[in-house]
Design an enzyme around this catalytic site. Structure first.
Site, PDB file in Angstrom:
ATOM      1  N   LYS A 144      19.099  15.324  21.694  1.00  0.00           N
ATOM      2  CA  LYS A 144      20.390  15.531  21.008  1.00  0.00           C
ATOM      3  C   LYS A 144      21.499  14.738  21.706  1.00  0.00           C
ATOM      4  CE  LYS A 144      20.564  19.993  21.644  1.00  0.00           C
ATOM      5  NZ  LYS A 144      19.360  20.215  22.459  1.00  0.00           N
ATOM      6  N   ARG A 190      24.256  27.833  19.190  1.00  0.00           N
ATOM      7  CA  ARG A 190      22.950  28.115  19.796  1.00  0.00           C
ATOM      8  C   ARG A 190      22.391  29.458  19.312  1.00  0.00           C
ATOM      9  NH1 ARG A 190      22.924  24.025  23.811  1.00  0.00           N
ATOM     10  NH2 ARG A 190      21.562  24.491  25.520  1.00  0.00           N
ATOM     11  N   ARG A 204      14.154  13.713  33.426  1.00  0.00           N
ATOM     12  CA  ARG A 204      15.479  13.290  32.967  1.00  0.00           C
ATOM     13  C   ARG A 204      16.473  13.101  34.109  1.00  0.00           C
ATOM     14  NH1 ARG A 204      18.044  16.655  28.117  1.00  0.00           N
ATOM     15  NH2 ARG A 204      18.061  18.398  29.557  1.00  0.00           N
ATOM     16  N   ARG A 230      19.754  17.176  36.648  1.00  0.00           N
ATOM     17  CA  ARG A 230      20.463  18.443  36.434  1.00  0.00           C
ATOM     18  C   ARG A 230      19.774  19.612  37.129  1.00  0.00           C
ATOM     19  NH1 ARG A 230      21.594  18.865  30.093  1.00  0.00           N
ATOM     20  NH2 ARG A 230      21.008  20.995  30.580  1.00  0.00           N
ATOM     21  N   ARG A 236      14.557  28.117  29.121  1.00  0.00           N
ATOM     22  CA  ARG A 236      15.401  27.492  28.087  1.00  0.00           C
ATOM     23  C   ARG A 236      14.632  27.343  26.778  1.00  0.00           C
ATOM     24  NH1 ARG A 236      17.042  22.485  31.313  1.00  0.00           N
ATOM     25  NH2 ARG A 236      18.206  21.786  29.504  1.00  0.00           N
TER      26      ARG A 236
HETATM   27  P1  AMP Z   1      22.631  21.789  27.337  1.00  0.00           P
HETATM   28  O1  AMP Z   1      23.303  20.726  28.142  1.00  0.00           O
HETATM   29  O2  AMP Z   1      23.051  21.782  25.910  1.00  0.00           O
HETATM   30  O3  AMP Z   1      21.130  21.774  27.515  1.00  0.00           O
HETATM   31  O4  AMP Z   1      23.140  23.192  27.925  1.00  0.00           O
HETATM   32  C1  AMP Z   1      22.905  23.558  29.274  1.00  0.00           C
HETATM   33  C2  AMP Z   1      23.153  25.047  29.438  1.00  0.00           C
HETATM   34  O5  AMP Z   1      24.521  25.343  29.110  1.00  0.00           O
HETATM   35  C3  AMP Z   1      22.330  25.944  28.534  1.00  0.00           C
HETATM   36  O6  AMP Z   1      21.039  26.210  29.038  1.00  0.00           O
HETATM   37  C4  AMP Z   1      23.208  27.188  28.482  1.00  0.00           C
HETATM   38  O7  AMP Z   1      23.107  27.943  29.680  1.00  0.00           O
HETATM   39  C5  AMP Z   1      24.611  26.578  28.442  1.00  0.00           C
HETATM   40  N1  AMP Z   1      25.060  26.326  27.048  1.00  0.00           N
HETATM   41  C6  AMP Z   1      25.267  25.129  26.445  1.00  0.00           C
HETATM   42  N2  AMP Z   1      25.679  25.274  25.189  1.00  0.00           N
HETATM   43  C7  AMP Z   1      25.716  26.603  24.958  1.00  0.00           C
HETATM   44  C8  AMP Z   1      26.042  27.398  23.823  1.00  0.00           C
HETATM   45  N3  AMP Z   1      26.395  26.840  22.655  1.00  0.00           N
HETATM   46  N4  AMP Z   1      25.983  28.747  23.969  1.00  0.00           N
HETATM   47  C9  AMP Z   1      25.642  29.324  25.136  1.00  0.00           C
HETATM   48  N5  AMP Z   1      25.286  28.641  26.243  1.00  0.00           N
HETATM   49  C10 AMP Z   1      25.329  27.285  26.163  1.00  0.00           C
END
Ligand code: AMP
Length: 218
Positions: free
Chosen positions: A13, A88, A127, A160, A171
């Site tokens: 994404k 989410r 990554r 990360r 996740r």
């Molecule tokens: P991402 O970079 O999108 O993989 O997000 C990393 C982490 O941020 C996720 O595993 C969640 O802990 C938090 N996070 C990101 N977006 C959301 C969301 N829309 N709602 C809740 N937690 C989020």
């Protein structure tokens, strides 16, 4: 263009959102990036979010909704946006619909980038992303020319904290239980498009661009 990208962690994404943002000159709005910025700045929200993110769970809806509401009202988002990693869960999807209806800017389509779990895990483990420009690399499939150095800007590449084995599994569980139901949610609204997220980044981007052109979304 007002679209959102759906898909599991590692589906691509962020990568595709960056390419769309550059092509259509609209912002990529990633709640993950916004939350990581909050964590790095040591703000109260960041302090609350840090441990939750490291465990792979979702940050509480009220925090995320507040962040996204403010971000969508910034001037650069008024001409369009690509949402990446938001919504989410169903509460967030409903809140987004309400907010965008109020702003009279409903989004046009949700694109699901579909990738199988075993491929996702390998992608996430390998990554690395640039701490300066955000460019994403993968040690297995698209490594940087020099170890841990960004090809684009020379910045340092970062792995990360939540891209480790145990957190990745959490996740994925969270994705399947809380985020995947949104596929039905957007199908019911006739807003869902699905693309295959395996293959070369450029090829996936071409498929996505073609679909958007066909639908006259620009
Ligand atoms: P991402 O970079 O999108 O993989 O997000 C990393 C982490 O941020 C996720 O595993 C969640 O802990 C938090 N996070 C990101 N977006 C959301 C969301 N829309 N709602 C809740 N937690 C989020």
């Amino acid at each position: 263009m007002r679209i959102l990208l759906l898909g599991a962690p590692g589906a691509g994404k962020g990568c595709q959102a960056k390419k769309l943002a550059a092509k259509y000159r609209i912002p990529q709005i990633s709640t993950g990036d916004l939350l990581r910025n909050a964590v790095n700045s040591g703000s109260p929200i960041g302090l609350q979010a840090k441990a939750i993110m490291e465990s792979g769970q979702l940050v509480p809806d009220d925090i995320v909704l507040n962040i996204i509401k403010n971000r969508l009202q910034e001037p650069d988002a008024l001409s369009g946006f690509i949402l990446d990693g938001f919504p989410r869960n169903e509460t967030q999807a409903l809140a987004l619909d309400t907010l965008l209806t109020k702003m009279q800017t409903p989004f046009e389509t949700a694109i699901l980038i579909d990738v199988k779990d075993d491929i996702l895990i390998q992608r996430i483990v390998g990554r690395e992303s640039c701490g300066d420009c955000g460019q994403i690399f993968n040690l297995f499939s698209s490594p940087p020319k020099k170890d841990h150095i960004c090809d684009s800007c020379g910045g340092t590449l970062i792995h990360r904290a939540d891209d480790n084995g145990e957190t990745i599994r959490n996740r994925l569980v969270v994705y399947h239980s809380q985020t995947e139901p949104l596929i039905n949610y957007y199908q019911h609204q006739h807003k869902l498009l699905k693309i295959n997220g395996t293959g070369k980044i450029e090829d996936i981007f071409l498929v996505m661009s073609d679909i958007l052109n066909e639908k006259e979304i620009h």
